[in-house]
Enzyme design. Structure first.
Site: not given
Length: 518
Positions: A433-435
């Site tokens: 998960a990232c931005d």
């Protein structure tokens, strides 16, 4: 008296950490509305670059100039920017709040603002009206949830949404449109003042550190995209699209580590250059800056140099460059801006490289004596003190610490999940998960997926998502340490692994070992 003096700093640290997470979440929400629609921006940018009166191949009927059979050409440029882009953003924002039903009502409200603004670009208004309309219909649906007699559900639901949409369209047209128009004009005047006063390079003081701390999206998508689109409509290009997307400052940092770094940071920097400069995934250089916070000076000066160069050459892009790859930047460059844009990338990289090299050389002997770990650990310890995060989890991927861990260290690295839980809880759904869920997380997922394949492990899926889209059914979530707090809020029941560098983190091998043993 003694108690208050000890507790106050802790309270302030929690307050700062909470504020940081809140700004990150707000920026991610804005990004979640814009990023799925970036293709529209790109298509619109290409249409603008080719078909407007000053474009590569001017075509009046497409570019919106001249007349056809005595009737003024509307073209594609204006309608896409005025109607399609804001409506697509409003629809996505409403969908994020209350799925399709919220998307529809949010779009109706946004349409009232778009028409009421009378030609002013309403991207900002759409970002607010889309989620707001969705939230309101969600609250209204709760009033009679489970109380409608069978057979009347469709009638009640459709008329409730239609009547609310009718009311919200009027509110948007008569009250909100003038307000958003005033805000847009005020922001535009502020940017014009900065440009006219040659002060725009000072924006790098905010934007470059914000990038590293994942706080840039609120500025980028909330303000710069709207003002940049407005400038493109007026003059065919905008410098604002380059304030954050310029890959030069990050390239300079990575080049400095390639030549003058030590340890694993030096060995991984060349590969990171390919990913950052050509792939456009800027997150890859953030850990290199975080390990030596003094390097914030390098990225700020590099960014300011790039902005000053574009101001001097009056260069700009015709659409957002996303991701921030040199290819995306050049593709979106206006017809008359190639020299300025290319120089801005080269000069910003040169300044960032020179300043970062100075600091790396100044501390090189100390870093070599400490095996590069002592100084970086001290820097991360300071970062932990300022941000309230675990140093082991934050630095292990960066320092390449493959040494055996104590039970406490393992628990910290896996976000509170101890070794017993890690080996007894079956993991089938691994998510990076990232931005935005598109750049660095996709890269990390690819790296781990290859490791799992080589290990012959089956029955485990590895995907990448935006943190805002975590659904709660993930078994193990891997994030960069700056974003772990938010991932835990979305899914506190999953195992969480924090890494310093998505490209080369020893935690990947630990995850593979865990999957082998389950």
């Amino acid at each position: 008296m003694t108690t208050s003096s000890v507790a106050a700093p802790d309270t302030r640290e929690k307050s700062r950490g909470g504020a940081r997470v809140a700004v990150q979440k707000f920026g991610t929400f804005l990004s979640g509305m814009v990023m799925p629609n970036i293709a529209i921006f790109i298509a619109w940018g290409l249409i603008t670059a080719f078909f407007i009166e000053t474009g590569w191949t001017p075509v009046g009927v497409l570019g919106g100039f001249g007349e056809t059979d005595g009737v003024a050409n509307i073209g594609l440029v204006g309608p896409i920017l005025t109607y399609l882009i804001p409506l697509a953003i409003a629809f996505q924002g409403g969908r994020m709040v209350y799925e399709t039903r919220g998307a529809v009502v949010g779009s109706i409200m946004a349409m009232g603002v778009i028409i009421g603004a009378n030609g002013t670009i309403m991207i900002l208004g759409a970002m607010i009206c889309g989620p707001l309309g969705a939230y309101l219909i969600k609250q209204i649906d709760k009033i009679w949830d489970g109380k409608i007699k069978p057979g009347f559900e469709m009638l009640v639901n459709n008329y409730a949404a239609g009547i609310l949409g009718f009311a919200l369209a009027l509110v948007g047209f008569f009250w909100l449109a003038p307000l958003f128009k005033l805000i847009a004009e005020g922001l535009g005047a502020a940017v014009k003042f900065l440009v006219d006063s040659s002060l725009l390079p000072l924006a790098s003081v905010i934007i470059e550190p914000a990038k590293v701390f994942f706080l840039n999206n609120a500025i980028n998508h909330g303000v710069l995209d709207q003002l940049g689109a407005q400038q493109v409509q007026e003059s065919g290009k905008s410098i604002l699209f380059l304030l954050e997307a310029n890959p030069g400052p990050g390239l300079g940092i990575l080049l400095a580590f390639t030549f003058f770094g030590v340890g694993i940071a030096r060995s991984t920097a060349p590969g990171a250059i390919l990913i950052q400069f050509f792939g456009g995934i800027h997150e890859i250089y953030f850990p290199y800056v975080l390990q030596k916070p003094v390097l914030f000076i390098a990225v700020i000066l590099g960014g300011a140099t790039g902005v000053a160069t574009n101001v001097a050459f009056q260069s700009g892009l015709v659409a957002p460059a996303s991701p921030g790859s040199i290819f995306a930047v050049l593709t979106a460059t206006a017809k008359d801006s190639f020299l300025g844009v290319i120089l801005s990338v080269i000069l910003s990289a040169a300044v960032s490289f020179a300043v970062a090299s100075f600091f790396l050389l100044a501390s090189r002997k100390r870093d070599l004596a400490a095996g590069n770990a002592g100084d970086m650990s001290a820097a991360m310890a300071k970062l932990q003190q300022n941000k309230g995060r675990d140093v082991n989890a934050a630095t292990s991927g960066l320092l390449g610490d493959n040494s055996p861990r104590s039970e406490e260290e393992t628990e910290a690295a896996f976000g509170g999940v101890g070794s017993a839980t890690a080996t007894t809880t079956r993991v089938e759904n691994v998510v990076f998960a990232c931005d935005a869920g598109m750049g660095s997380s996709a890269m990390g997922a690819s790296v781990l997926r290859n490791k799992i394949k080589k290990a012959g492990i089956e029955g485990v899926t590895v995907a990448n998502k935006a943190i805002a889209n975590l659904s709660g059914d993930e078994d193990l979530i891997i994030t960069q340490e700056e974003l772990t707090d938010r991932a835990k809020q979305k899914n506190p029941n999953a195992q969480h692994v924090s890494v310093g560098n998505f490209m080369n983190a020893p935690q990947y091998d630990q995850v593979v070992d865990q999957l082998k043993n389950q």
